[in-house]
Motif scaffolding. Structure first.
Motif: not given
Length: 412
Positions: A369-387
């Motif tokens: 989609g034109a306004e569909r995005g996936d933000i890369y939050f980094g590595s590890g547990e905290r990043a996984g929780k944010l994602a």
């Protein structure tokens, strides 16, 4: 010095992403897609347009860290220059983007102020318009897992490298934009044929070919590793390896989150990353059949040298935490800056709301989609929780290269 192997990060956060992208995933029955799979990908791009705007119209623009965005932008530049203008991207934007890259590489000791001025001088923001008032933002991350070079003890789940008979039907950067059909096939003496599905592979279709690069201890972790496309593996000998996407079996990605909800196997209002993980691990045989609903299967390669410094996006450059964005390349050229405004996405920033200049550096099978995005939050547990808790409306302002020289207007 090698220390004890860290406790495995629970990557069930990825389950949240599986659920939120349900609107873009095909519904399937056990072992076979419910929609016909064309051997030739068909690109379907709902109408969208770009409307010129000013930097003053970008919410929170002047408060962003433009130097951080510039550093992420520069990560793409050597790769773009090496690729050359080509014909990639809508409206042939890569050639103009390469010229901007060359100018960016000549900047001497840029600051936040000069970085902001650079973007304002060299780009024109364009609001993405389509039939909905907002797009959708989700998140992804790099899981950290335990692994072994050989099958031993609890480590019995293989991670495979790319088979030599796997061939691309489309460029890897276009696999999401053209995911309505098979994006990869198996080369045979007679021509090509569909590659085995996830169910077939996990039942031994690739056994005995020497494709195993390492082993994990949990099939659910392996499944979510496929969803994320990269991972950092803490090995039993104390070493650490980083693996990254290196192709897939060609089938469209299917959300098992949607499958569970639509088949009344899991209540929609109870769906969460923790609950999904518990449900899958509670009954391995049941989980296997559910995970087989996603016929897509990912192959990996071990990163070496500087490539191993961080996970690589589809553009082939290291991803930057909080600045790299996966987009649909049917609409947006990789390497372009995209200003994201998502005021309701408050858990990812200290000051509330997410208003940030990001760089299109990756793709994803569910990112359509034109306004569909996936933000890369980094590595590890905290990043996984944010994602895992990111499912928010947002708006894109795509920065297209400006005619040069350009008279800069005040951005406010």
């Amino acid at each position: 010095m090698a220390g004890p192997v860290p406790k495995r990060v629970l990557i069930t956060a990825a389950a949240g992403m599986l659920a939120v992208v349900a609107g873009w995933a095909a519904f399937v029955t056990f072992f076979a897609p419910a929609v016909p799979i064309s051997p030739k990908p068909v690109m379907t791009t709902p109408k969208a347009k770009l409307e010129p705007a000013t930097f003053a119209q970008l919410p929170g623009w002047r408060d962003d860290d433009h130097l951080a965005a510039l550093k992420a932008f520069l990560q793409s530049c050597d790769r773009l220059i090496a690729l050359g203008p080509g014909k990639a991207g809508p409206k042939g934007t890569r050639a103009k983007l390469i010229e901007v890259c060359k100018a960016a590489k000549e900047l001497e000791k840029p600051t936040r102020v000069s970085a902001k001025a650079f973007f304002e001088d060299r780009f024109i923001p364009h609001r993405v318009l389509h039939k909905e008032p907002h797009g959708l933002l989700t998140g992804y991350f790099e899981p950290v897992l335990e692994g072994s070079r050989k099958p031993q003890g609890k480590f019995q789940v293989p991670i495979y490298k790319r088979p030599p008979d796997l061939v691309n039907v489309v460029e890897e950067t276009q696999r999401a934009a053209k995911s309505d059909g098979l994006t990869h096939l198996r080369k045979t003496k007679a021509g090509t044929e569909p590659f085995p599905t996830r169910a077939e592979i996990e039942q031994g279709a690739l056994k005995g070919q020497g494709l195993e690069i390492l082993y994990l201890d949990d099939p659910v972790d392996a499944f979510f590793l496929h969803v994320q496309g990269s991972g950092r593996i803490e090995m039993t000998d104390g070493s650490t390896v980083r693996i990254n996407y290196d192709g897939k079996n060609g089938y469209p990605y299917t959300s098992i989150g949607r499958y569970l909800v639509e088949n009344d196997l899991f209540p929609a209002d109870k769906m969460s990353m923790q609950a999904m993980g518990r449900w899958l691990r509670a009954d391995p045989e049941r989980a296997r059949k559910v995970m087989w609903q996603n016929a897509s299967f990912i192959f990996f390669r071990e990163l070496k040298g500087h490539d191993a410094d961080g996970p690589l996006g589809a553009l082939g450059v290291p991803l930057t935490r909080g600045r790299s964005l996966a987009v649909d390349t049917a609409y947006h050229e990789l390497g372009l800056p995209v200003y994201v405004s998502a005021p309701k996405l408050k858990h990812a920033t200290a000051n509330g709301g997410f208003r940030r200049l990001m760089i299109a550096q990756d793709v994803g099978s569910a990112i359509k989609g034109a306004e569909r995005g996936d933000i890369y939050f980094g590595s590890g547990e905290r990043a996984g929780k944010l994602a895992g808790i990111t499912k928010h409306p947002g708006n894109f302002f795509v920065l297209l290269p400006a005619p040069w020289p350009k008279t800069r207007k005040a951005a406010g």
